[in-house]
Design a protein around this motif. Structure first.
Motif, PDB file in Angstrom:
ATOM      1  N   SER A  45       0.849  -1.185   0.000  1.00 43.26           N
ATOM      2  CA  SER A  45       0.000   0.000   0.000  1.00 43.26           C
ATOM      3  C   SER A  45       0.880   1.227   0.000  1.00 43.26           C
ATOM      4  N   LEU A 299     -14.565  -5.516   3.657  1.00 44.44           N
ATOM      5  CA  LEU A 299     -14.726  -5.286   5.095  1.00 44.44           C
ATOM      6  C   LEU A 299     -15.273  -6.523   5.801  1.00 44.44           C
ATOM      7  N   ARG A 305      -7.237  -6.291   5.365  1.00 41.95           N
ATOM      8  CA  ARG A 305      -6.492  -5.136   5.876  1.00 41.95           C
ATOM      9  C   ARG A 305      -7.352  -3.889   5.697  1.00 41.95           C
ATOM     10  N   VAL A 306      -8.044  -3.515   6.767  1.00 43.45           N
ATOM     11  CA  VAL A 306      -9.031  -2.433   6.704  1.00 43.45           C
ATOM     12  C   VAL A 306      -8.408  -1.130   6.212  1.00 43.45           C
ATOM     13  N   GLU A 307      -7.200  -0.817   6.688  1.00 43.09           N
ATOM     14  CA  GLU A 307      -6.567   0.444   6.287  1.00 43.09           C
ATOM     15  C   GLU A 307      -6.351   0.517   4.771  1.00 43.09           C
ATOM     16  N   SER A 308      -6.040  -0.633   4.144  1.00 43.43           N
ATOM     17  CA  SER A 308      -5.860  -0.626   2.689  1.00 43.43           C
ATOM     18  C   SER A 308      -7.198  -0.499   1.966  1.00 43.43           C
ATOM     19  N   LEU A 310      -9.900   0.951   3.070  1.00 41.92           N
ATOM     20  CA  LEU A 310     -10.483   2.282   3.264  1.00 41.92           C
ATOM     21  C   LEU A 310      -9.539   3.417   2.857  1.00 41.92           C
TER      22      LEU A 310
ATOM     23  N   HIS B 204     -15.309  -4.555  11.587  1.00 36.17           N
ATOM     24  CA  HIS B 204     -14.059  -4.399  10.836  1.00 36.17           C
ATOM     25  C   HIS B 204     -13.029  -3.565  11.607  1.00 36.17           C
ATOM     26  N   ARG B 205     -13.441  -2.865  12.660  1.00 32.82           N
ATOM     27  CA  ARG B 205     -12.506  -2.119  13.506  1.00 32.82           C
ATOM     28  C   ARG B 205     -12.271  -2.838  14.834  1.00 32.82           C
ATOM     29  N   GLU B 286     -18.735   5.117   9.573  1.00 37.91           N
ATOM     30  CA  GLU B 286     -18.581   3.703   9.198  1.00 37.91           C
ATOM     31  C   GLU B 286     -19.633   2.845   9.878  1.00 37.91           C
ATOM     32  N   VAL B 290     -22.088   1.165   7.228  1.00 37.56           N
ATOM     33  CA  VAL B 290     -21.697  -0.230   6.956  1.00 37.56           C
ATOM     34  C   VAL B 290     -22.455  -1.208   7.841  1.00 37.56           C
ATOM     35  N   TRP B 319     -10.698  10.841   7.575  1.00 39.92           N
ATOM     36  CA  TRP B 319     -10.014   9.552   7.479  1.00 39.92           C
ATOM     37  C   TRP B 319      -8.531   9.789   7.231  1.00 39.92           C
ATOM     38  N   GLU B 320      -7.702   9.203   8.082  1.00 36.12           N
ATOM     39  CA  GLU B 320      -6.258   9.218   7.873  1.00 36.12           C
ATOM     40  C   GLU B 320      -5.832   7.784   7.625  1.00 36.12           C
ATOM     41  N   TYR B 321      -4.770   7.618   6.865  1.00 45.82           N
ATOM     42  CA  TYR B 321      -4.239   6.276   6.629  1.00 45.82           C
ATOM     43  C   TYR B 321      -3.295   5.920   7.773  1.00 45.82           C
ATOM     44  N   MET B 322      -3.570   4.810   8.449  1.00 46.15           N
ATOM     45  CA  MET B 322      -2.703   4.324   9.528  1.00 46.15           C
ATOM     46  C   MET B 322      -2.376   5.438  10.518  1.00 46.15           C
TER      47      MET B 322
END
Lengths: 347, 347
Positions: A45, A299, A305-308, A310, B204-205, B286, B290, B319-322
């Motif tokens: 990613s 999901l 891999r949720v981060e990928s 989303l 999913h979280r 989410e 979802v 939304w931020e990545y990681m």
């Protein structure tokens, strides 16, 4: 084909990430995270999002607000439910197969620029195989034998999501796609353009996500439900021809998008235009989380891999109650909504 | 019961909207939109959201950022698919009924305050009836006859979604709910608290939406799957007793929430805290789009009023990545995530 497809998506990913980094030196470089799925699979990613402080400090300079360029390779066993759902879209899967090993690899891109006049873009190409289940008491289980592919197909496409409508951009984007399609069969663009409008549609809003592009799935040697009669002769059918078409599509990505980003990425813009952009980003979120089958499937997949998955989400989205923006067809906002309600032929 | 429930939710809506308007005179007054559903039904939506310019101009003053207090009354015919799904949760529906008229009314509240230290709140109460289908050739079709109710039930609850954890707030909120529950049966709070943690969970979280509250459904005279043995004797069972319990819950809403809003609504806060709040709002989105069955059911219902269904959405989400925020258990952000991963007993 697996190896060649994997090599191609890795090369394309590298080229696209490097080009975006050159194009917007003020934006953060992409984070490169490689990951492994315990149940089978791996991916890379490349994602970034601009922090709010950065955005305020460097407002006007930043072209890209959030972007992701992901590749992934997955292997596993289809559940009977997933098999049933997949068979509905892919009639070439043998009818008596309840479950089977699968292989899936793909590249997926979403770019959200900062400027309200610059459109978001999405692109995705994937290659899929259904493998013959191993026979418990045969030599095929020795690990030496070649796996037998029972069904395979390619899918993908690209679509453009502007907040403000520029006919020039729509014509350039669709024109680039059409030229690539026409090189590989005259039947492709009309079928795939329509398919895209159907696919990227938000039923509860009665509007498309953006101004479309092209979308295809289940492209293989078997007859295809969307091509009949004369059209069936004017599309690629062998694995080699289809792969050549998919490569040409992916390789045209930068040509289809960068000129638009250059025109709009640093255009003057107002708070009002930014507000409308964030409302449109809210619709993007609604499409991804409520409608999009890929996101929902992802999901719900254990170990996903949720981060990928989303990374497609915008940095910021906004919801207003009964917003007046977009309701007046005489405004720039209303002119966008009009084409989302009534998809047009752009080329 | 219909008329009494409708009168009660109308009165409660008025009281709550008026109280919020008094409480935050700097915020816009609620827009009051009454609507009619062509297929049967009507409602009153009271909603506002603060525009970004207002928020910047009056930052520090504004307590409420987005709020909705909605009532609705729906009548129609259940589709066989909806009937099947509803029967799974409501075993009191006769097993041989494929389709039937239904009646549903309810009040629904979501409040998102501006300050990162002030939690969002959600509350919902509803009354549902399944009606005997009219017989084609009988006098019952004359319009004079009384409709026969085949099944009825109450559902509802309230839950709190903070961005920062304050034990005092959690104890006050859960304590208020527990006191109301205990007045109507000692079995209620433990069962409904656990049900809420299960219901407001984002798979999913792998975390709950917030710090819970209470949730119940299918409350009627028939035996209830969540109350067995001794517990079955310590819950309200007649329509009168259940309605009295539901009214007590709804009437306690302001007591459960306003003291928290007063403590946190104007607390000093930083850009960092605001950023974390917006990331948490992303999780709220989410959950709603979802996971939440009510929202998804609503969006798929033909003729549904999308603006009323999506009044639950925050004004802004991020939304931020990681993101690194929330990953360190020694930070205030990480301390919230810890209780979302491991729901606690607060009282």
């Amino acid at each position: 084909m697996r190896r060649r497809f994997e090599e191609w998506i890795a090369r394309l990913q590298e080229e696209i990430v490097a080009t975006f980094e050159r194009h917007d030196p003020t934006a953060p470089t992409f984070r490169r995270d490689s990951w492994v799925r315990p149940q089978g699979g791996r991916g890379l990613s490349c994602v970034f999002s601009v922090s709010p402080n950065d955005a305020i400090l460097r407002n006007g300079d930043i072209v890209l607000e959030k972007g992701g360029v992901n590749t992934s390779i997955l292997q596993g066993i289809m559940t009977p439910a997933a098999m049933k759902q997949t068979r509905a879209d892919h009639p070439s899967i043998p009818a008596d197969l309840e479950t089977a090993p699968f292989y899936a690899s793909g590249i997926s891109i979403v770019i959200h620029p900062r400027n309200p006049h610059a459109p978001s873009i999405h692109m995705n190409y994937r290659y899929f195989e259904i493998i013959e289940p191993p026979k418990a008491d045969s030599e095929a289980n020795s690990g030496e034998a070649q796996e037998k592919v029972l069904a395979w197909w390619f899918g993908g496409g690209a679509d453009l999501t502007p907040s403000y409508l520029y006919q020039d951009d729509a014509k350039h984007f669709h024109g680039t796609i059409k030229a690539v399609c026409d090189d590989h069969g005259s039947a492709l663009y009309p079928v795939f353009k329509k398919w895209c409008d159907e696919r990227f549609f938000i039923p509860h809003r009665d509007e498309t996500r953006g101004i479309g592009g092209f979308f295809f799935d289940d492209l293989c040697e078997a007859p295809h439900g969307r091509f009949s009669g004369h059209a069936a002769d004017h599309r690629p059918k062998t694995a080699e021809d289809i792969f050549a078409f998919v490569q040409a599509c992916g390789n045209a990505f930068l040509d289809s998008y960068l000129p638009i980003l250059e025109r709009r990425g640093r255009a003057p813009s107002s708070e009002h235009e930014r507000r409308w952009q964030l409302i449109r980003r809210g619709r993007y979120v609604e499409f991804n989380l409520v409608v999009d089958r890929g996101t929902r499937f992802g999901l719900l997949t254990p170990g996903a891999r949720v981060e990928s998955i989303l990374m497609t989400m915008p940095e910021t989205a906004r919801w207003e109650y009964m917003s007046e923006l977009g309701t007046d067809p005489e405004t720039p906002e209303g002119r966008l909504v009009e084409v989302l309600r009534n998809p047009r032929e752009w080329v």
